[in-house]
Structures are given as C-alpha cells and as structure tokens.
Design an enzyme around this catalytic site. Sequence first.
Site, PDB file in Angstrom:
ATOM      1  N   ARG A   1       0.847  -1.200   0.000  1.00  0.00           N
ATOM      2  CA  ARG A   1       0.000   0.000   0.000  1.00  0.00           C
ATOM      3  C   ARG A   1       0.878   1.246   0.000  1.00  0.00           C
ATOM      4  O   ARG A   1       0.613   2.211  -0.707  1.00  0.00           O
ATOM      5  CB  ARG A   1      -0.931   0.009   1.223  1.00  0.00           C
ATOM      6  CG  ARG A   1      -1.995  -1.087   1.189  1.00  0.00           C
ATOM      7  CD  ARG A   1      -3.067  -0.868   2.239  1.00  0.00           C
ATOM      8  NE  ARG A   1      -2.605  -1.016   3.610  1.00  0.00           N
ATOM      9  CZ  ARG A   1      -2.521  -2.170   4.262  1.00  0.00           C
ATOM     10  NH1 ARG A   1      -2.857  -3.306   3.660  1.00  0.00           N
ATOM     11  NH2 ARG A   1      -2.099  -2.201   5.515  1.00  0.00           N
TER      12      ARG A   1
ATOM     13  N   LYS B   1     -12.607  14.276   5.166  1.00  0.00           N
ATOM     14  CA  LYS B   1     -13.691  13.756   4.332  1.00  0.00           C
ATOM     15  C   LYS B   1     -14.473  12.721   5.114  1.00  0.00           C
ATOM     16  O   LYS B   1     -13.910  11.952   5.887  1.00  0.00           O
ATOM     17  CB  LYS B   1     -13.126  13.147   3.055  1.00  0.00           C
ATOM     18  CG  LYS B   1     -14.220  12.791   2.046  1.00  0.00           C
ATOM     19  CD  LYS B   1     -13.853  11.598   1.216  1.00  0.00           C
ATOM     20  CE  LYS B   1     -14.280  10.316   1.910  1.00  0.00           C
ATOM     21  NZ  LYS B   1     -13.955   9.126   1.113  1.00  0.00           N
TER      22      LYS B   1
ATOM     23  N   TYR C   1     -17.115   0.487  -0.234  1.00  0.00           N
ATOM     24  CA  TYR C   1     -15.820   1.017   0.209  1.00  0.00           C
ATOM     25  C   TYR C   1     -15.188   0.051   1.194  1.00  0.00           C
ATOM     26  O   TYR C   1     -15.250   0.172   2.380  1.00  0.00           O
ATOM     27  CB  TYR C   1     -15.986   2.398   0.851  1.00  0.00           C
ATOM     28  CG  TYR C   1     -15.393   3.488  -0.010  1.00  0.00           C
ATOM     29  CD1 TYR C   1     -15.387   3.360  -1.390  1.00  0.00           C
ATOM     30  CD2 TYR C   1     -14.852   4.626   0.528  1.00  0.00           C
ATOM     31  CE1 TYR C   1     -14.842   4.350  -2.178  1.00  0.00           C
ATOM     32  CE2 TYR C   1     -14.305   5.621  -0.261  1.00  0.00           C
ATOM     33  CZ  TYR C   1     -14.302   5.477  -1.623  1.00  0.00           C
ATOM     34  OH  TYR C   1     -13.774   6.465  -2.412  1.00  0.00           O
TER      35      TYR C   1
END
Lengths: 364, 363
Positions: free
Chosen positions: A56, A147, A364
């Site tokens: 990642r 967010k 998600y």
Amino acid sequence: MAHQFPTLSTEQKKELHEIALRIVSPGKGILAADESVGSMGKRLNQIGVENTEENRRQYRQVLFTADDRIDSCIGGVIFFHETLYQTSDDGTPFVKMIKDKAITVGIKVDKGVVPLAGTNGETTSQGLDGLSERCAQYKKDGADFAKWRCVLKISDSTPSNLAIKENANVLARYASICQQHGIVPIVEPEILPDGDHDLKCSQFVTEKVLTAVYKAMFEHHVYLEGTLLKPNMVTPGHCCLTKFSPEEVAMASVTALRRTVPPAVTGITFLSGGQSEEEASLNLNAINNCPLVKPWALTFSFGRALQASALKTWRGLKDNESAATEEFIKRAEVNSLASQGKYTGGEDGSGGAAQSNYISHHAY
Amino acid sequence: MPHAYPFLSPEQKKELSDIAKKIVAPGKGILAADESTGSVAKRFQSINTENTEENRRLYRQLLFTADKEIDHCIGGVILFHETLYQKADSGKTFAQVIKDRGWVVGIKVDKGVVPLAGTNGETTTQGLDGLYERCAQYKKDGADFAKWRCVLKITPTTPSSLAIKENCNVLARYASICQMHGIVPIVEPEILPDGDHDLKRCQYVTEKVLAAMYKALSEHHVYLEGTLLKPNMVTAGHSCSHKYTSQEIAMATVTALRRTVPPAVPGITFLSGGQSEEEASINLNSMNQCPLHRPWAVSFSYGRALQASALKAWGGKKENAKACQAELIKRAHANSKASIGKYEGGGAGAAAGDSLFVENHAY
C-alpha cells in the site's frame, strides 16, 4: 430561539475559507487516495498484488512522486489514516511530499457504514466518537481538510426519510466538529448508481438529499464558506437501459445543485462513482460547459477515475513505477482541463480510461 | 419515497420561469401597489385625503400612467384585489394598462396575519382557503404573479421555532398552489425591523428563516426557477443605537442570502420595510456593488420607498397629478440604477429622507 452563540472567530472562519478556496483553485481538484485497508484489498486483488502495508505504501508512493506537472492540477489529496504516517523510500513523510508541492493534505475520518435497523438495507456512517480529539491531532500532523462519506441508494423504497435525515445529521455533526479544529470538512452524501432508475429519478433523489444535507448543516451552525461538497453526479442507474449524453448528465447535475446548494459553499468536488476515467472526465467537462449560472467551483475528487490506469500499469512491479505515475499525471491533467470546461476529450486511449470502474453495491 | 410525481409539465415550468425572468430583467424591479384598504387608510390619512374607492382608483391611476420613460425601470406591479378590477379613465382595466407597458401584473393573495396561540405575539398568515380557485380566476383576469406576506419579529424569545416553521409551511403551500395555475409566487417572509438588536443578530435570524423557507419549498415540490423571493434587507433594529453603513448592510444581506438562497431562484426583490426612499435605493445599490458573487438578480419590490414622495406631492388633489408622477419617476429611475449597482445617490424627493418606519407595522 433567536440568540446566536458564535461558533467560530473571524480568524477561524478566514482560515477555513482560505483552505477551501486553495483546494478548488481554478484548474485544480482532489486526488482521493483514501481507500481503507479493505478497499485497497479489492484494488490490489484485481492486479494480483498482495494487500500488505508495504505494498500500500509503495502504491501511494507511485502517486505522490508525480512531478510538478500535477502541481497545477491537484489542490488536495485525501489520505487514509495509515498513509498519513507513512514515508517514501528515502524516509520523507508523504505528508511533507504533498505539502512541499503546495497541495493541501486531507484525511478520511469516518469509520465506515453501519446498518440502520428497520430499513431496507440502508446505512449510516460511524466515526463521531472522539472525533474532536482526532481532529486536533490530525491538524497537528498536517491535515487541513477532512472527508466523511455517507451512502444512500435508490430503489422503490429507498432512500427512506430516516436514512436521509440520519445521514444528513451525522454529516453535519462531523462538519461542525472539524471546523472547531481548523479543518475544512468535505461532506459526501453519495447516492449509489446501482439500479435501473433513470436520470430524472436520480435528479429528484439528489435534490431531496442535498436539501436535507444543507438544512442539517444549517441547524448545526456549520460555516458553509468553510466547507466543500462531494456529491455524486446525477446519472441514470447502472442498469438503466436508456443512455444519456454527458450534456444531459451535466444539465441534470447542475440543475439539481442550483436548486439545493447555497452559493456560499466554496466548491463542489464530484465523486466518480463507478464511472470510467474517460466518462468521469467528459461528464465533468460537460458540467463546466453547462450554460446555467454556477456560483461554486465544480471540480473533481476522484479515486478510481484518477488511478485506474496507474494501478493497472503498476501491477506491483518496481519497473512499472514511472509508467504508472505517468498514467496518473495524464488523468490529472485531463481532469484539470475538464474542471475548466476545456477538455476536448478522447485523445486518451490508455488501457484503463474507457473501462467501467463499477463494482456492484460498492461499499468502500 | 424516491418517486417524483411530476405535476408541472415542461411547458408549465418554462412559462413560470419566463415570467419570473421578465419581472427581474436587468434594471427592473417591482412596484408594490397592493396596499389593502386598511393600509391605504393610513397613507391617505397622512395627506388628509378621504379613503374612498374613487380616491384609491385615482391615486393608483397616477402611478400606472406615469410617463413611458419608466417602462424600462419596472418589471411588475403588485395589485390589491380591488385594484385588479378597477379601470382607468380611458375605460381600460388597470391590468390592461399595466400589461400594455410591458409590465407583469401581480396580485396580493394573502388575507392578512392571524395570531399563533401560545406564542409571544407571533402570527401566521391566512388565505389558503379556496386559493386554488382564486388563482385560476386571477390568471384569467390577467395576473401572472402573486404575493403572500408572512411576518416575523426579533425579540429575546422570537422568532420561535413554531413561528418559523408555520410561516414557512404556509408560504410553501401558497407557492405550490400558485404554480399549478401558471402564477409565479413571490414568497415574502418579512422579519420586521422593530427592536434594538444589532446587524449580526438580524443576519443570524434572517439566515435561520430563509434556510427553513427553502427547506419547506423543497418539501412542497415547489419549482424554484419559477419563484421570486421578497425578503427584508439585513439591517439593525430600528431602536439600535449603532448606525451601520450601506456597505455593512449590503455585506450582511448578501452573505445571508448566499448561505440560504439556491442559485436556481431567478431573483430577489427586497421589501423596503421602514426605510426612507433614499436609504432603500442606496442600500440596494450597495448590494449590487458588493464584491461577493450573486447568482440571482438583486432588485426591489418597493411600496413606500417608491411612493412616499409621490403620495405627498399628490396630496389628494387633481392638479398635483404631474408633480406626483414626477416623484414616482425619480424614484423609479433611482431604483432601476440601484438594481444594477449604478445609482449615484441624491435623487431626493419631498419625502426621500423621511423615515417611513411605522411602529410594529402590520399592513
């Protein structure tokens, strides 16, 4: 009733407003690189790469090492918590790399969706517990915006009044808390494209949802000039048989926004949903060319629509890194043009651009 | 939930949208000549004129037949029911006189304020009964827009949640009914200037009220592009000891509007409240010079602030007709310029500087 208890000082308001303006300066938009560990798993799976912290890190490095061509295209990058504290190969914190490009650092702060009992599979989002303390820390660690994503879906019985009200409320609470810490909240009430509903239905639902969002923001005393909105574009459901042109999508989207989003909101940064890279750019471009008066910036906050080709090109291999970065830069430049209504479209024939990024019932 | 049950066809929407845009075309605003019989009584009393139907007809005739040099200053005229059916000396109905000048005819449709029990002197507005049929008739008789006024006031305990919710709801109902008949509803949630509150307080309350207003309009499926808003400007209370400049008023007002009024609304036509003619023009001008972006037209819907000097000059006497019209013309030009930010001030008339504030004005 009529007493006002000021929530923010003039300086605090000024800071928030300026951060918001910087993120959506003309030609700029947001790179949403805040995929959770679970979401990254799905992405990496598709290219046959193992979902480890190192992979990642390497993948985000591919994006963040883009050269200064993206400085005029990207106003903000949304990070996932883990990424905020990672560094590049040479030990430079990602946060520093981004800030050195004069790009604003953002942080995803919600903790995912949870079910709403008694509804037809609807959800709210959690993450309010300790959010004040987390925001204070994130601000210290370099984040200037945040967010939070809520999810709604269209079916015969949804979104229900409860789902709309509850999600709008939780978004307003989150926004209120962020602003107390000098963090600009991006408010994301995503209506999924799943379903066979047409464009009109999507527009109607989007208007209902956004009206409720701004009513809630009002009631929670959120300073609108210091916020951004991250909505879905108004599009037909993914299984809808009728096809609509980018101009139709643009007209429906801009009309819905004009009816619901107060001019005080500094900018609207669209999510790409399941749209392909090219589709998302063409739609954004059409939106910016829509003849109706649009008092807010209209730009992008794309995840998949900025990264799909880059991800595909990378495949986890060091040798592919610069080619992958190049793919990202290409989409960044295209979307920068689209956010100004200047994208002439179609030149980009790269591998991932035209493929749909749609994943059924994306959570998600 | 998610189904829209369309009740306005695209043609109906276009008609409404076109009417609204015509009323607030650049440089134009509204002449509010819809004073009820009771309100006219107060006006005529100040000029020692008897409040007869004929005098009301004569006075309105003067306004509607003022020289054509003001054709480009006015987009619409709001009439009271009685006036809609009166005729000019020529035999033409006032509706026709107004239309012939390219102005849109409007009609006040509310039936005045009534108390809200259990509140601190707050009110709602009645007039919904039979409104559907009345609108159909008004449309036949020449009206293309309507006006409905609600009243709120600022004190330590008001406006209450109930007052805000109830008034917004009744305004949304009225708007919904109008649109079904091709009538553009002007929505007027007036917050009175009575009181000693400061500018910030007025701004806060105005924002609260307007946010509730647009939430209600959305819930009632009102087509925003076919509506107009008639709000108060954000000003300090009349008894507030601090004086604010027109720039401060403009900034507070435009900020409040930017936070609450969706861009789809084509125009905002301010009421003048108790402001003097000159004040109302200067403040409107400042709004249109405000550096903040305004996606709607920002214009006027003035009653007293267009007519005060004209009324005084008339004094109820036939021989003062020209003088009366000259005063109206002056204010019409001033406000037309102000609506595009080009007013240079000083267009003073007989009553231009006098405050038109009437304590706890109820209409």
